[in-house]
Design a protein around this motif. Structure first.
Motif, mmCIF file in Angstrom:
data_model
loop_
_atom_site.group_PDB
_atom_site.id
_atom_site.type_symbol
_atom_site.label_atom_id
_atom_site.label_comp_id
_atom_site.label_asym_id
_atom_site.label_seq_id
_atom_site.Cartn_x
_atom_site.Cartn_y
_atom_site.Cartn_z
ATOM 1 N N ALA A 69 0.868 -1.224 -0.039
ATOM 2 C CA ALA A 69 -0.081 0.028 0.007
ATOM 3 C C ALA A 69 0.880 1.181 -0.037
ATOM 4 N N LYS A 70 1.878 1.295 0.870
ATOM 5 C CA LYS A 70 2.880 2.243 0.773
ATOM 6 C C LYS A 70 3.579 2.517 -0.574
ATOM 7 N N TYR A 72 2.450 1.909 -3.608
ATOM 8 C CA TYR A 72 1.467 2.674 -4.272
ATOM 9 C C TYR A 72 1.437 3.955 -3.926
ATOM 10 N N LEU A 73 1.150 4.488 -2.764
ATOM 11 C CA LEU A 73 1.310 5.757 -2.536
ATOM 12 C C LEU A 73 2.331 6.628 -2.807
ATOM 13 N N CYS A 117 -3.789 1.840 3.646
ATOM 14 C CA CYS A 117 -5.135 1.138 3.001
ATOM 15 C C CYS A 117 -6.079 2.223 2.704
ATOM 16 N N ARG A 119 -5.767 5.447 2.724
ATOM 17 C CA ARG A 119 -5.501 6.368 1.712
ATOM 18 C C ARG A 119 -5.201 5.845 0.380
ATOM 19 N N VAL A 120 -4.919 4.488 0.096
ATOM 20 C CA VAL A 120 -5.029 3.862 -1.134
ATOM 21 C C VAL A 120 -6.392 3.928 -1.494
ATOM 22 N N LEU A 124 -7.625 4.814 -5.317
ATOM 23 C CA LEU A 124 -7.732 3.666 -6.154
ATOM 24 C C LEU A 124 -9.023 2.774 -6.013
ATOM 25 N N LEU A 167 -3.729 -3.721 -6.110
ATOM 26 C CA LEU A 167 -2.409 -3.021 -5.874
ATOM 27 C C LEU A 167 -1.259 -3.474 -6.933
#
Length: 196
Positions: A69-70, A72-73, A117, A119-120, A124, A167
């Motif tokens: 998740a991080k 992706y961010l 998660c 924030r994702v 998304l 992800l």
């Protein structure tokens, strides 16, 4: 541990130590490496007939999702990893201005797995994360790491697999590369979840 166990554990190489990042690309690579490593170890331990290894699988499953998740961010902007109310050094490190920071990057304050998660999910839409249902993954991880207790390991590993899928698409990573030799296990657990 035997030499085969060590080779299996480090199939992507050892986790990086004593390094920092100078760009979002470096941060992305670091998180992807770690997420891949922990997902692999989670499935490896999940398939062992050993209670302690099973508990470890829950721990690694939670770490894998937090780091993916991080990852992706970080592709959007590294500052999205900053904890609410963090200090200036955290922000400087996350935007690649280590030269201006007074503390090392090992002291920065970033968000945890649940917040990553959340924030994702904001950016998304295909990543569907529910604090109540999917947060169980992080409860299982925390039980293993803070209390030494195993709690619904199968459920945690299945959650990891479900949350990984969108992800990987978002960061343009092939499932085959991410899961490696444990792709059949990931597929079986994914199909088991879908059939329910």
């Amino acid at each position: 541990m035997s030499n085969d166990d060590w080779a299996d554990l480090f199939r992507w190489g050892q986790l990086p130590a004593h390094n920092s990042w100078s760009s979002a690309g470096d941060l992305y690579k670091s998180f992807m490496h770690s997420a891949s490593h922990h997902a692999y170890v989670a499935l490896r331990d999940f398939t062992k007939d050993d209670g302690n290894a099973m508990a470890d699988a829950g721990l690694h499953a939670g770490i894998a999702i937090e780091h993916l998740a991080k990852c992706y961010l970080a592709t959007l902007h590294p500052i999205l990893l900053a904890e609410k109310g963090c200090d200036i050094d955290t922000m400087l490190h996350l935007v690649g201005r280590n030269d201006l920071a007074k503390n090392t990057p090992y002291n920065i304050k970033t968000i945890g797995g649940v917040e990553a998660c959340r924030r994702v999910g904001r950016f998304l839409p295909m990543f569907r994360f529910s604090d109540q249902a999917d947060g169980e993954l992080f409860i299982t991880r925390n039980c293993a790491s803070h209390l030494g207790l195993a709690r619904d390991i199968r459920g945690a590993v299945r959650l990891m697999i479900r949350l990984v899928e969108p992800l990987l698409i978002a960061v343009d990573r092939r499932r085959e590369d991410f899961w490696g030799q444990y792709l059949p296990v990931a597929n079986a657990l994914r199909d088991e979840t879908l059939s329910e």
